[in-house]
Structures are given as structure tokens and as C-alpha cells.
Scaffold this active site. Sequence first.
Site, PDB file in Angstrom:
ATOM      1  N   ASP A  50     -12.786 -18.802  26.605  1.00 40.28           N
ATOM      2  CA  ASP A  50     -12.173 -17.587  27.131  1.00 40.28           C
ATOM      3  C   ASP A  50     -12.205 -17.483  28.651  1.00 40.28           C
ATOM      4  OD1 ASP A  50     -14.831 -17.197  27.450  1.00 40.28           O
ATOM      5  OD2 ASP A  50     -14.950 -15.306  26.375  1.00 40.28           O
ATOM      6  N   ARG A 301     -15.104  -8.689  27.558  1.00 37.80           N
ATOM      7  CA  ARG A 301     -13.805  -9.272  27.248  1.00 37.80           C
ATOM      8  C   ARG A 301     -12.710  -8.218  27.200  1.00 37.80           C
ATOM      9  NH1 ARG A 301     -14.050 -13.626  23.548  1.00 37.80           N
ATOM     10  NH2 ARG A 301     -11.823 -13.211  23.470  1.00 37.80           N
ATOM     11  N   TYR A 309     -23.497 -14.855  24.111  1.00 37.81           N
ATOM     12  CA  TYR A 309     -24.022 -16.203  23.868  1.00 37.81           C
ATOM     13  C   TYR A 309     -25.523 -16.036  23.700  1.00 37.81           C
ATOM     14  CZ  TYR A 309     -19.745 -18.545  25.443  1.00 37.81           C
ATOM     15  OH  TYR A 309     -18.462 -19.015  25.563  1.00 37.81           O
ATOM     16  N   PRO A 386     -20.585 -24.536  26.422  1.00 35.93           N
ATOM     17  CA  PRO A 386     -19.495 -23.658  26.863  1.00 35.93           C
ATOM     18  C   PRO A 386     -19.920 -22.545  27.810  1.00 35.93           C
ATOM     19  CG  PRO A 386     -20.072 -23.233  24.569  1.00 35.93           C
ATOM     20  CD  PRO A 386     -21.049 -24.220  25.077  1.00 35.93           C
TER      21      PRO A 386
HETATM   22  P1  FAD Z   1      -9.068 -28.795  21.640  1.00 34.56           P
HETATM   23  O1  FAD Z   1      -8.920 -27.391  22.038  1.00 34.56           O
HETATM   24  O2  FAD Z   1     -10.165 -29.159  20.714  1.00 34.56           O
HETATM   25  O3  FAD Z   1      -7.678 -29.242  21.022  1.00 34.56           O
HETATM   26  C1  FAD Z   1      -7.520 -30.427  20.318  1.00 34.56           C
HETATM   27  C2  FAD Z   1      -6.305 -30.312  19.421  1.00 34.56           C
HETATM   28  O4  FAD Z   1      -6.042 -31.568  18.827  1.00 34.56           O
HETATM   29  C3  FAD Z   1      -6.509 -29.322  18.294  1.00 34.56           C
HETATM   30  O5  FAD Z   1      -5.435 -28.425  18.232  1.00 34.56           O
HETATM   31  C4  FAD Z   1      -6.616 -30.205  17.057  1.00 34.56           C
HETATM   32  O6  FAD Z   1      -6.083 -29.584  15.897  1.00 34.56           O
HETATM   33  C5  FAD Z   1      -5.781 -31.391  17.462  1.00 34.56           C
HETATM   34  N1  FAD Z   1      -6.144 -32.625  16.758  1.00 34.56           N
HETATM   35  C6  FAD Z   1      -7.373 -33.102  16.497  1.00 34.56           C
HETATM   36  N2  FAD Z   1      -7.299 -34.272  15.855  1.00 34.56           N
HETATM   37  C7  FAD Z   1      -5.986 -34.541  15.702  1.00 34.56           C
HETATM   38  C8  FAD Z   1      -5.266 -35.607  15.121  1.00 34.56           C
HETATM   39  N3  FAD Z   1      -5.893 -36.642  14.556  1.00 34.56           N
HETATM   40  N4  FAD Z   1      -3.913 -35.564  15.144  1.00 34.56           N
HETATM   41  C9  FAD Z   1      -3.258 -34.519  15.690  1.00 34.56           C
HETATM   42  N5  FAD Z   1      -3.897 -33.480  16.253  1.00 34.56           N
HETATM   43  C10 FAD Z   1      -5.236 -33.494  16.273  1.00 34.56           C
HETATM   44  N6  FAD Z   1     -15.189 -23.399  25.759  1.00 34.56           N
HETATM   45  C11 FAD Z   1     -15.513 -22.468  26.635  1.00 34.56           C
HETATM   46  O7  FAD Z   1     -15.234 -22.643  27.821  1.00 34.56           O
HETATM   47  N7  FAD Z   1     -16.148 -21.318  26.204  1.00 34.56           N
HETATM   48  C12 FAD Z   1     -16.446 -21.112  24.890  1.00 34.56           C
HETATM   49  O8  FAD Z   1     -17.018 -20.123  24.523  1.00 34.56           O
HETATM   50  C13 FAD Z   1     -16.090 -22.073  23.943  1.00 34.56           C
HETATM   51  N8  FAD Z   1     -16.355 -21.919  22.633  1.00 34.56           N
HETATM   52  C14 FAD Z   1     -15.947 -22.871  21.749  1.00 34.56           C
HETATM   53  C15 FAD Z   1     -16.180 -22.688  20.405  1.00 34.56           C
HETATM   54  C16 FAD Z   1     -15.761 -23.625  19.486  1.00 34.56           C
HETATM   55  C17 FAD Z   1     -16.014 -23.414  18.026  1.00 34.56           C
HETATM   56  C18 FAD Z   1     -15.075 -24.780  19.921  1.00 34.56           C
HETATM   57  C19 FAD Z   1     -14.567 -25.821  18.945  1.00 34.56           C
HETATM   58  C20 FAD Z   1     -14.862 -24.971  21.268  1.00 34.56           C
HETATM   59  C21 FAD Z   1     -15.299 -24.016  22.192  1.00 34.56           C
HETATM   60  N9  FAD Z   1     -15.088 -24.176  23.552  1.00 34.56           N
HETATM   61  C22 FAD Z   1     -15.447 -23.237  24.433  1.00 34.56           C
HETATM   62  C23 FAD Z   1     -14.519 -25.380  24.079  1.00 34.56           C
HETATM   63  C24 FAD Z   1     -13.068 -25.260  24.347  1.00 34.56           C
HETATM   64  O9  FAD Z   1     -12.431 -24.638  23.268  1.00 34.56           O
HETATM   65  C25 FAD Z   1     -12.581 -26.659  24.572  1.00 34.56           C
HETATM   66  O10 FAD Z   1     -13.270 -27.221  25.672  1.00 34.56           O
HETATM   67  C26 FAD Z   1     -11.113 -26.712  24.860  1.00 34.56           C
HETATM   68  O11 FAD Z   1     -10.396 -26.158  23.800  1.00 34.56           O
HETATM   69  C27 FAD Z   1     -10.715 -28.174  25.056  1.00 34.56           C
HETATM   70  O12 FAD Z   1      -9.357 -28.298  24.991  1.00 34.56           O
HETATM   71  P2  FAD Z   1      -8.696 -29.613  24.384  1.00 34.56           P
HETATM   72  O13 FAD Z   1      -7.239 -29.328  24.401  1.00 34.56           O
HETATM   73  O14 FAD Z   1      -9.215 -30.783  25.105  1.00 34.56           O
HETATM   74  O15 FAD Z   1      -9.236 -29.757  22.898  1.00 34.56           O
END
Ligand code: FAD
Length: 705
Positions: A50, A301, A309, A386
Site C-alpha cells: 500500500d 489508510r 503490522y 514489507p
Molecule cells: P506480484 O505482485 O507478486 O505479481 C506477480 C504476478 O504474476 C501475479 O499477478 C501472479 O498471479 C502472476 N504469476 C505468478 N506466476 C505466474 C505464472 N506462472 N504465469 C503467469 N502469471 C504468473 N509490500 C508492501 O510494500 N507492503 C505490504 O504490506 C505488503 N504486503 C504483502 C502481502 C502479501 C500477502 C504479499 C503476497 C505481498 C505483500 N507485499 C507488500 C509485497 C508486494 O505486494 C510485492 O512486493 C509487489 O506486489 C511485487 O510486485 P510484482 O509485480 O513483482 O509481483
Amino acid sequence: NAEIPESNVDVLIIGAGPAGLMAASSLAHLKVPFRIIDRRRTKIFTGQADGLQCRSLEIFDSLGFADRVKKEANHMMEICMWNPDPESGEQGIRRSDRIPDTIVGLSRFQQIVLHQGRIERFFLDNIAKYHQVAGLGPWRGVERGVVPEALEITAKTDGEGEELYPVRVKLRGLSEDEAGVKQVNVGAEGLGGKSVGNIGGDGMFRSNLGDHEKDEEEEEEMMKRARERGGETEVVNCKYVIGCDGARSWTRRALGFELDGEATDFIWGVMDIIPITDFPDIRMRCAIHSANDGSLMVIPRENRLVRLYIQLKEVTPDASGRADRSKITPALIFGAAQRIMHPYKIDYEHCDWWTAYQIGQRIANSFSDDANRVFLAGDAVHTHSPKAGQGMNVSMQDSYNLAWKVGLVAKGICKPSILSTYQSERRRVAQDLIDFDQKFSRLFSGRPAKDVMDAEGVSMEEFKDAFLKGNLFASGLIVNYGPSNLVIKPGDPAEQGDGSEKSRRLEGTPHSITEEEFAKKQALAAGLPVGMRFNSFKVLNQACARPWHFQERLKLDGRFRVVLFAGNILAPGQKERVQKFCDRLNAPGSFLRRATPRGAKIDSVVEVLTIHSAKRTETELLRDFPDILHPFDPHYGWDYSKVFVDDVSYHEGFGDAYKNYGVDKERGCVVAVRPDQYVGWVGDLEDFGELEQYFERFLVLANEQ
Ligand code: FAD
């Protein structure tokens, strides 16, 4: 297999989280054809990341949607530190300090919070709009319920007989059962009769709060299309692939890369609730250290929500180093929060989302394959805690750094050698982030020191100091890219980058500049450090007197910029210097002319922007500035959007840009800026040859096409 349909695309993006959507949006702005797939059938609706740092907002502004984010987000102004209260015999807590949430004067934006689902919504709208504007036709949207099954890079990626689409990816639509991906640890169990956001049929968590009408309309359509694709396979031949598929990245495993690092023993719970409390700082960001019950962070928020947290001292990892997350319930997490906040009372009736996690700090050994055809970004290459709010920000900034490079190489505007700067620039940022996170998590998860002799405890002075430094780091504004052909500063590009043989080989012929030479150049614009983002101050448009934050003129559209600080254009000697510089820019064989494709506008690859320091009312655009600075178009006349003045505005004060950029008001200087707003080169008006060489190193110029 002759039955499997086959097609070509410039860029395939795997994963539509923040990193993947940033890549897609950037490519749409650059008019580069792409496809984006995701295994999930829907976008995120609530929870997860967020926090949005200043740099992310500057980037959103360069894509055109920072205003939407700012309007909906909660703005955080102050951080309050709460520590054990010595007067209440270690039983209570007291406020010990207040600091501004964003360091004053760092950026025109301040840190804000808005949940990841809304950010994804804004991206989707932005991509659809720019896809259409780019002439790429209506966007087919994220192709949901689709996964890659095989990835092959042909051998002919380097040199002779190179294939145009050398990366072959086999895709498969997921069946109904396979696509029911559940978000981890989300559910109503253990909420003790309290209300919770709706849980959709596929296990995705839906907030009761906020405006999700558009999401819901679109979701129906996405589900329908995903069902139709179920079980289908196809082969896509790509120029480039960007793997943004999160911490368990399939693409990373397909490349055979490892994540180095390990999980820590710290377990944290996260809850988004509407709090009912007498705690006075519930609408401030707070770091609370209790004497014996652990730590808690409060993040106010949007929509009355507050994120907590909470350190879970009761849950510890087993012998394998993993914690049993099935034991963690909202009641357990909230019980810990109530103890930490004692003697203040806190309760809730509505929980929007909750989860628990064990902090792991890992980084991939490589961010791309050897031929620089398949890249990884975001959580696929780095994971960390996070609490510092970095995950989404750094992930988006990875693909913001990468997408324009891939896009411009795919379009034939830049040489492929620039692609190696992705790893050299971003792996270092990821490593810095993990170092920072290790320190921050230890300080945050540690017990407060009882007194100066308590060596095992964390000193609260040390914690405050770390928080202040952390705030600077967390703004995203201190990223300083090392030397490369895109960033002219001293040092060996390979050593400054990740030090690998790959970056040395692919970087091309490195430039060389001594420390002494560089210091002289940098002194011409001390406020614009080479390797850092172009800071923003207000200047006025010369033709209409409207104030602009200069960064608003540095939109992401794939263009490099030459910013000419023309100095006091009314002084005869200075006018002559500017004229000479412009004559060289305008000459038939100049880099500017050679970079411009036949029949295209002179500003289509490199745009020249001017800021002068003479009095606006005494200066005339057409009389005092050479034509090349405000080019003429037979249909549209003169271009009035490129010349600015550092002068006082009628309604918005004085930006004092020359002073803030550290540029001499009489003599000015020249700055080359990359499409992502980072400063690449600084020099004098007479250093035209060096400026030309800067662009010759990485642009495909007319005589090379
Ligand atoms: P992601 O957001 O993980 O996106 C990856 C995408 O790839 C997803 O949509 C997934 O469905 C897709 N995918 C995966 N495997 C495949 C595949 N084989 N084929 C096709 N698509 C695929 N960050 C903060 O800063 N504060 C927080 O409080 C926080 N809380 C979090 C809580 C949770 C439960 C999680 C999981 C993450 C949290 N994060 C938090 C971290 C933050 O969400 C991530 O750092 C951020 O989303 C990273 O972005 P990304 O696009 O690299 O990966």
C-alpha cells in the site's frame, strides 16, 4: 506440433502485478506492441502493498495518473515513535518523538498509501488509453488464466543471422479447477464474529469498502474469456520476454536462476481494520516498541482503514526454519496488538484483510539471460519485509528502468548494448534494499534496550536515527546509477555495476572520464547529480507565463532530452554561445538530425528543452531564441512548449530553478536526460562534441541504419 497456433509479438510480459503492469504501461506509452498474461483470473482487490514513495508518484505522473492516486490515497504527514514508559514501570507506552513522514523538500510529492488493487486499476485504465493512442488498436487486456509452459531462446541471438523473434514461449490457458488461485492466509476463520470483506467464489478477497464497480464489471468479462481459453495452447515468438511473475517466478526457474538469501526468525501479522480505540495517534504512522510484548507499526489508510503490522512473538519457526502459518489467526494477531498498545484500548468491528508472513531477504543471482532477451523484475528477483513499504515501489521501478530500454531496442532506436545496464543498475538497488531491510527489520523486531548497559536491546536513539535515514532511502530518490554508456561518470562500468563478465561484454565500448574532468562538469549543475533523477522546480513557459514543474515536461514517451540551460540570453556574449550551440545541433550531420528518422519530426527521438534566466518580460521567444529551440511546423506553426524561464510567477511564487539546480545564471550549461528522467551527462555549451559522443554510443544513427 503443426496444430498449435503460432504468432509473433515484440514483448511478452509474464505476470500482471505492479511490476508487469508498469512494464505494459511504459511499452504502451512507447508505442511498442506487447502482450501480458497472468495466471490469476482476477486482479487484486484489497490488501498486499500500500505504501507509495515519492519516486513512484513522480513516475506515475510521467505516465499521467499521479493525480488519480493522490486524490484517493491517504496522505501521511508525521511519524510518531512510541516506546516503553519508564514512569509506568514498563507496563505502558508513551510517545517519545515525532518526525515528518517525508523529508521536507525532497520532491513535489509526499509519501502516501493506497492499496495495490487501486494502483492496478489505474494501470489498467492507463494501458487501455495509451494502447489506443499509440495506434496499437484496442487493448485485449491482461490475458488471465494463462501460464507459460516452456521457454526457449534460440542460439542465434548474438550477431550474424540473428532471428528477429528469438524467444519461443508456449502458453496454456488454465482449466476451471487450476485457475482457482487463493490468496495466502486470507479467510474469515478466527475473526470471532467480526465482519470481514467478502470472499469471492475463487477465494479472492473482496473489500466491502471503496468503489469497485468498474472492477466487478470487468471481472465478469475476464472470467468469461479465461474460461474460453481453458486448456488451449499457443506458441508466441517474442523479441523480448519480461518475467514479472512474483516471488515464486516460473520465468526465473525456467532460466535456472536461484534466489540467494534466507528466511529470518521474525514472524509478523498484518491486519487492515477500522479501529475503535482511544490511542491518540491512530491516524499517524507510528512505530510502537513495547517493553516485553514486541513491536507494532500503525499505517493510517484510505476509507477509515488502518493497517497494523504486528510482531508475533508466540509463533516461532520449527527446526526446518519455517513457521506453521496455519496456527496464525486474526484473534492471535490482534491479541498481540492489544498487548503492545496497552494501556490504550483497541478493538474493531470490520477487518478488510489480514495475513501473516515470515521475513525472508533474497536476491536473484542474475536479472537476465546471457543474451539479454529474457529479463526478470520485481519480486521475481528480490524479496524482503514489507514494513519499509518498498516491495511494490522497487518492483515497479525495476520495470520502469527496463521497459524503455527494451522498447527502444525493439523499435531499432537504441543499440542492444544498453540492455545490460538493466542488471548493473537495478541489481545494485535490490542489494541496497536488502541491506537496508536487514538493518531495519532487526531494529524493528528487536526488544528496546532497558538502559545504556543493555547491549542486546535496541537503543531507541539508534532506532530513530535509522528511521530518519530509512525515510530518505525509502523515498526512492537517492538511487544513483553507476557509470555506463548511459551515465557518464568516472569508474569502470562493469565494476560499478554487478561486476559480471556479461555486463563487461554487452556494455559496448565504455567511455572514460577522469575524476577531475567529471568534477568540473558536475560543478556546472551541482543540483543535478549524474546518475540521479532530474529533480523538479517550477519554471514558467516563456510564451504564456504558465508555471510548470519542470518534471511535468519529462513524460515517459521514449524520448531522450537535452536540457539547455541558456543562462542570461539577453547578454550579447551569452547569446552568441547559445547560437553556436544551436548551429551545431541544427547542422546536417548532427546527432540530432541523424537520430531523427526520415520524415519524422526533429524532436521525435531527442527533444531539446530550454530554461533561461533573463527576465521573461524583456525576452521574446521568436527574437531571442534560435528556431531549433522552438521548431516550426508547416501545419501547426511554432512550438511554444519548449522554452521556459526561471522567473517569478503571478500566482505560484518563484521556483528559483537555477539556484536549486546549482547552475550559473549567466553562463548556463547543458544536461542530457534519459527517458526515465535520470541525468546521463552534464557539460558546457562548448562541449558539443562530448554530447554528440554520448548519443552516438547508444543511439542507432542514420548512417548506421
Ligand atoms: P506480484 O505482485 O507478486 O505479481 C506477480 C504476478 O504474476 C501475479 O499477478 C501472479 O498471479 C502472476 N504469476 C505468478 N506466476 C505466474 C505464472 N506462472 N504465469 C503467469 N502469471 C504468473 N509490500 C508492501 O510494500 N507492503 C505490504 O504490506 C505488503 N504486503 C504483502 C502481502 C502479501 C500477502 C504479499 C503476497 C505481498 C505483500 N507485499 C507488500 C509485497 C508486494 O505486494 C510485492 O512486493 C509487489 O506486489 C511485487 O510486485 P510484482 O509485480 O513483482 O509481483
